[in-house]
Design an enzyme around this catalytic site. Structure first.
Site, mmCIF file in Angstrom:
data_model
loop_
_atom_site.group_PDB
_atom_site.id
_atom_site.type_symbol
_atom_site.label_atom_id
_atom_site.label_comp_id
_atom_site.label_asym_id
_atom_site.label_seq_id
_atom_site.Cartn_x
_atom_site.Cartn_y
_atom_site.Cartn_z
ATOM 1 C CG ASP A 70 -2.359 0.634 1.090
ATOM 2 O OD1 ASP A 70 -2.099 1.247 0.464
ATOM 3 O OD2 ASP A 70 -3.436 0.625 2.130
ATOM 4 C CD GLU A 71 -1.764 5.512 -0.540
ATOM 5 O OE1 GLU A 71 -2.234 4.386 -0.163
ATOM 6 O OE2 GLU A 71 -2.350 6.404 -0.802
ATOM 7 C CG ASP A 113 0.882 1.663 8.336
ATOM 8 O OD1 ASP A 113 -0.151 1.941 9.504
ATOM 9 O OD2 ASP A 113 2.099 1.178 9.204
ATOM 10 C CG ASP A 114 -3.193 7.719 7.943
ATOM 11 O OD1 ASP A 114 -2.865 8.128 9.249
ATOM 12 O OD2 ASP A 114 -4.310 8.230 8.144
ATOM 13 C CB THR A 138 -7.713 0.451 9.419
ATOM 14 O OG1 THR A 138 -7.532 2.059 10.829
ATOM 15 C CG2 THR A 138 -8.606 0.103 10.007
ATOM 16 C CD1 TRP A 148 -2.120 15.668 2.135
ATOM 17 C CD2 TRP A 148 -3.459 17.526 3.355
ATOM 18 N NE1 TRP A 148 -2.988 15.969 0.891
ATOM 19 C CE2 TRP A 148 -4.237 16.793 1.363
ATOM 20 C CE3 TRP A 148 -4.262 18.447 3.607
ATOM 21 C CZ2 TRP A 148 -5.066 17.758 1.181
ATOM 22 C CZ3 TRP A 148 -5.605 18.887 3.048
ATOM 23 C CH2 TRP A 148 -5.578 18.459 1.968
ATOM 24 C CE1 TYR A 203 2.720 8.382 -1.086
ATOM 25 C CE2 TYR A 203 0.996 9.370 -0.626
ATOM 26 C CZ TYR A 203 2.086 8.281 0.200
ATOM 27 O OH TYR A 203 2.571 7.907 1.121
HETATM 28 O O1 PRP Z 1 -3.547 3.123 7.349
HETATM 29 P P1 PRP Z 1 -5.116 4.287 7.322
HETATM 30 O O2 PRP Z 1 -5.752 4.783 7.870
HETATM 31 O O3 PRP Z 1 -6.094 2.175 7.122
HETATM 32 O O4 PRP Z 1 -5.219 4.543 5.801
HETATM 33 C C1 PRP Z 1 -4.417 4.220 5.006
HETATM 34 C C2 PRP Z 1 -5.593 3.797 3.736
HETATM 35 O O5 PRP Z 1 -6.240 4.793 2.660
HETATM 36 C C3 PRP Z 1 -5.849 5.129 2.075
HETATM 37 O O6 PRP Z 1 -6.936 4.573 1.442
HETATM 38 P P2 PRP Z 1 -8.628 5.061 1.108
HETATM 39 O O7 PRP Z 1 -9.299 4.472 1.440
HETATM 40 O O8 PRP Z 1 -8.435 6.490 0.911
HETATM 41 O O9 PRP Z 1 -8.978 4.785 -0.751
HETATM 42 P P3 PRP Z 1 -7.226 4.569 -2.138
HETATM 43 O O10 PRP Z 1 -6.193 4.177 -1.972
HETATM 44 O O11 PRP Z 1 -8.443 4.226 -3.246
HETATM 45 O O12 PRP Z 1 -7.505 6.412 -2.380
HETATM 46 C C4 PRP Z 1 -4.971 4.397 1.533
HETATM 47 O O13 PRP Z 1 -4.677 3.959 0.670
HETATM 48 C C5 PRP Z 1 -4.924 3.400 2.760
HETATM 49 O O14 PRP Z 1 -5.057 2.228 1.456
#
Ligand code: PRP
Length: 205
Positions: A111-112, A114-115, A118, A182, A185
């Protein structure tokens, strides 16, 4: 303090190249990209994981989106972003034909960012469940299936979900750990020239 961090395509490319050197030790059999954000890093990474004389590592995509409560009424802020919506999942039938299932494989989830963690937690635990079910059905419980994670950026912040210690310790690859800011990308940019200029100014080019 800089509020938004801008990353150029070149910068992302270089992060993938640099990380691939370490990820090669894990020897992934398959990449599972969390779409949409994981897709471009997955594809770039694959270029650098390719071993001479062997096939490209297959990429499968799962679609996961965080459900956010955006209503104007009162809501519990701690619940925001907690629910993961599964918009696309693996087609195990198709996968089996080409790939003999996920059992006993080294699986790299990409994934891009890890926020709050979740999404990654959801992906790992649901995939583990699927593999376990398959292994039980096929009587292949003795095979060791390993999961690893690659993200471009890990935000340095309290997480809302945990990953297993063995993944975090040995198989969690974050190209960079960044403050909770913020992140911009290039694939989100409406004006890529402006975006790239900002990335150059900040040194992320
Ligand atoms: O660590 P977390 O709080 O779970 O957040 C990370 C996720 O949030 C974004 O996805 P998003 O649901 O915005 O979809 P996208 O990838 O299609 O933009 C991102 O691409 C990750 O998958």
């Amino acid at each position: 303090m800089v509020e938004k961090l801008y990353f150029s395509y070149n910068h992302i490319h270089k992060l993938c190249k640099e990380s691939a050197a370490k990820i090669k030790e894990f020897k992934p059999d398959i990449i599972i990209s969390i779409g949409g954000g994981g897709n471009i890093p997955s594809r770039i990474l694959r270029t650098f994981l390719k071993q001479q004389g062997s096939k490209n590592i297959p990429i499968q995509v799962i679609g996961l989106s965080l459900y956010e409560s955006l209503g104007t009424g009162s809501y519990d802020e701690s619940q925001i972003g907690k629910e993961v919506i599964r918009t696309q999942w693996l087609d195990f039938g198709a996968l089996d034909q080409h790939f003999d299932s996920l059992i006993g494989k080294n699986i790299l989830i990409v994934d891009e960012v890890d926020d709050t963690r979740t999404t990654l937690h959801y992906a790992v635990s649901e995939l583990e469940k699927d593999v376990k079910e398959q292994a039980e059905r096929l009587n292949r419980l003795n095979e060791d299936t390993k999961f690893a994670i690659f993200v471009l950026h890990n935000k340095d912040k309290p997480k809302k979900a945990e990953l297993e210690p063995k993944i975090i310790q040995d198989r969690y690859y974050a190209a960079r750990t960044v403050p909770d800011q913020w992140l911009c990308y290039p694939w989100d940019a409406e004006d890529i020239e402006f975006h790239t200029e900002q990335a150059i100014k900040q040194g992320y080019n």
